[in-house]
Design an enzyme around this catalytic site. Structure first.
Site, short mmCIF file in Angstrom:
data_model
loop_
_atom_site.label_atom_id
_atom_site.label_comp_id
_atom_site.label_asym_id
_atom_site.label_seq_id
_atom_site.Cartn_x
_atom_site.Cartn_y
_atom_site.Cartn_z
N SER A 32 2.09 4.52 -4.74
CA SER A 32 2.05 5.55 -5.78
C SER A 32 3.11 6.61 -5.55
CB SER A 32 0.66 6.21 -5.80
OG SER A 32 0.41 6.84 -4.55
N SER A 33 3.90 6.48 -4.48
CA SER A 33 4.79 7.58 -4.10
C SER A 33 5.84 7.10 -3.10
CB SER A 33 3.89 8.67 -3.47
OG SER A 33 4.59 9.51 -2.61
N GLY A 34 6.92 7.83 -3.00
CA GLY A 34 7.88 7.68 -1.90
C GLY A 34 8.43 6.27 -1.71
N ILE A 35 8.48 5.86 -0.44
CA ILE A 35 9.11 4.59 -0.08
C ILE A 35 8.35 3.40 -0.67
CG2 ILE A 35 9.89 3.14 1.84
CD1 ILE A 35 9.85 5.74 3.61
N GLY A 36 7.02 3.47 -0.66
CA GLY A 36 6.21 2.36 -1.17
C GLY A 36 6.45 2.14 -2.65
N TYR B 242 0.10 11.52 14.60
CA TYR B 242 0.82 10.54 13.77
C TYR B 242 1.40 9.42 14.63
CZ TYR B 242 4.62 8.96 10.60
OH TYR B 242 5.48 8.23 9.82
N THR C 116 0.85 -1.20 0.00
CA THR C 116 0.00 0.00 0.00
C THR C 116 0.89 1.25 0.00
OG1 THR C 116 -0.19 0.28 2.40
CG2 THR C 116 -1.72 -1.27 1.36
N GLY C 117 0.33 2.34 -0.50
CA GLY C 117 1.11 3.57 -0.62
C GLY C 117 2.18 3.41 -1.70
N1 LIG Z 1 9.26 9.95 4.93
C1 LIG Z 1 9.66 9.83 6.19
O1 LIG Z 1 10.47 10.64 6.70
C2 LIG Z 1 9.16 8.68 7.03
C3 LIG Z 1 9.75 8.48 8.28
C4 LIG Z 1 9.31 7.44 9.09
C5 LIG Z 1 8.30 6.59 8.63
N2 LIG Z 1 7.72 6.82 7.41
C6 LIG Z 1 6.65 5.92 6.98
O2 LIG Z 1 6.98 5.37 5.73
C7 LIG Z 1 5.77 5.10 4.98
C8 LIG Z 1 5.86 5.70 3.59
O3 LIG Z 1 5.95 7.11 3.72
P1 LIG Z 1 6.45 8.07 2.53
O4 LIG Z 1 7.35 9.04 3.13
O5 LIG Z 1 6.85 7.25 1.36
O6 LIG Z 1 5.06 8.84 2.23
P2 LIG Z 1 4.40 9.41 0.89
O7 LIG Z 1 5.38 9.59 -0.20
O8 LIG Z 1 3.57 10.58 1.34
O9 LIG Z 1 3.42 8.22 0.48
C9 LIG Z 1 2.27 7.93 1.19
C10 LIG Z 1 1.48 6.91 0.36
O10 LIG Z 1 0.27 6.59 1.07
C11 LIG Z 1 -0.80 6.59 0.12
N3 LIG Z 1 -2.05 6.90 0.80
C12 LIG Z 1 -2.30 7.97 1.62
N4 LIG Z 1 -3.58 7.97 2.00
C13 LIG Z 1 -4.16 6.87 1.42
C14 LIG Z 1 -5.46 6.33 1.43
N5 LIG Z 1 -6.48 6.92 2.10
N6 LIG Z 1 -5.70 5.18 0.75
C15 LIG Z 1 -4.70 4.58 0.06
N7 LIG Z 1 -3.44 5.04 0.00
C16 LIG Z 1 -3.18 6.17 0.67
C17 LIG Z 1 -0.40 7.68 -0.88
O11 LIG Z 1 -0.99 7.48 -2.13
P3 LIG Z 1 -2.26 8.28 -2.72
O12 LIG Z 1 -2.11 9.73 -2.35
O13 LIG Z 1 -2.18 8.00 -4.19
O14 LIG Z 1 -3.43 7.63 -2.08
C18 LIG Z 1 1.10 7.44 -1.00
O15 LIG Z 1 1.34 6.43 -1.97
C19 LIG Z 1 4.63 5.65 5.84
O16 LIG Z 1 4.07 4.60 6.60
C20 LIG Z 1 5.32 6.64 6.77
O17 LIG Z 1 4.62 6.82 7.97
C21 LIG Z 1 8.14 7.84 6.60
#
Ligand SMILES: NC(=O)c1ccc[n+]([C@@H]2O[C@H](COP(=O)([O-])OP(=O)(O)OC[C@H]3O[C@@H](n4cnc5c(N)ncnc54)[C@H](OP(=O)(O)O)[C@@H]3O)[C@@H](O)[C@H]2O)c1
Length: 267
Positions: free
Chosen positions: A16-20, A158, A13-14
């Site tokens: 479409s962007s970032g780490i996922g 969060y 899941t997730g």
């Molecule tokens: N970046 C950091 O510094 C960091 C640090 C610690 C932990 N994390 C964790 O790492 C993970 C990935 O984070 P990221 O930084 O890669 O974030 P991101 O780029 O903002 O990606 C978030 C993803 O979640 C999806 N998403 C959000 N709401 C949704 C919904 N209602 N239904 C389905 N999909 C949904 C978004 O896609 P759509 O908008 O297309 O739905 C997007 O693909 C998260 O669990 C975050 O808490 C991140």
């Protein structure tokens, strides 16, 4: 343990962007069949097309995981279209940085984060778990944060939602590990992605790059370890469990200073 991801069906899941997104690309490059879940269909299709063009296997499953009907429909589709489900990576999330004192009329901050970061992950797990139990094996990888291992201010909504996800993961491990179900928690530090870029204060903060972070998800699947994270996080959680008051009193001024330094660099 070293599990070969090749041929495994992995729902992420997730994606479409970032780490996922990056983890999906890495897993597909290693031969996994990846099921990409997020709301933005065009972004999922972009990732899927890239993966297929590079010789990998991927499917787009657009869904709003905070909407019960959407979650039900997408999990139903995945269960019909995929004969096996080896791994579910609950990675989709939303982060909010706001002091509690400025959230007094914003209960919705807490509702929004709990809905996607916790309830959506639990909801999808409950839907896909029966298939894993039928298979006699499976894995759920839940994504958390280093910030839940140390007393970080300003992220109460969060971090509370991630703490709930951690607790659910521990319960799953305690109840299901003897039925072939592995459960892993991944504790990321700050990673340069659209999520962290939304906070302008963090523009000059050193962060992990997204390829390395995605590699931690791949590692969680290969090792099936219960925890993937940094030694700093492990040390932080030990210190916090032993001495919550003193540790918080010690780190509070350090975080304030860090924010001041980052703000000064923005000017
Ligand atoms: N970046 C950091 O510094 C960091 C640090 C610690 C932990 N994390 C964790 O790492 C993970 C990935 O984070 P990221 O930084 O890669 O974030 P991101 O780029 O903002 O990606 C978030 C993803 O979640 C999806 N998403 C959000 N709401 C949704 C919904 N209602 N239904 C389905 N999909 C949904 C978004 O896609 P759509 O908008 O297309 O739905 C997007 O693909 C998260 O669990 C975050 O808490 C991140």
């Amino acid at each position: 343990m070293h599990v070969d991801v090749s041929g495994k069906t992995i729902v992420i899941t997730g994606a479409s962007s970032g780490i996922g997104e990056t983890a999906a690309r890495q897993l597909a490059a290693a031969g996994a069949k990846v099921c990409l879940v997020a709301r933005r269909e065009d972004e999922l299709d972009r990732v899927r097309e890239d993966i297929v063009r590079a010789g990998g296997m991927a499917w787009s499953y657009p869904a709003d995981l905070t909407d019960e009907a959407s979650l039900s429909a997408v999990s139903g589709r995945i269960l019909v279209e995929q004969s096996r489900i080896d791994v579910l990576v609950n990675n989709a999330a939303h982060s909010i940085r706001r002091p509690i004192s400025e959230a007094l009329d914003r209960l919705h901050d807490y509702q929004r984060t709990i809905n996607i970061n916790y309830l959506a992950a639990v909801g999808l797990t409950l839907k896909l778990l029966p298939r894993m139990l039928e298979q006699g094996e499976g894995q759920v990888v839940n994504i958390s944060t280093l910030s839940s291992q140390v007393p970080i201010p300003l992220f109460s909504a969060y971090l509370a939602s991630k703490a709930a996800l951690e607790s659910f993961s521990r319960s799953m491990l305690a109840e299901l590990s003897d039925q072939g179900i592995a459960v892993s928690l991944v504790y990321f530090p700050m990673v340069r992605t659209p999520m962290s870029n939304r906070t302008s204060l963090y523009r000059h903060m050193p962060m992990m790059n997204v390829d390395k972070a995605a590699g931690w998800i791949v590692r969680a699947i290969q090792t099936r370890d219960a925890r993937v994270g940094s030694p700093v996080g492990t040390l932080g959680s030990l210190a916090l469990a032993a001495l919550p008051g003193p540790v918080t009193r010690l780190t509070q001024p350090l975080f304030r200073q860090m924010d001041k330094r980052l703000a000064a660099r923005l000017k």
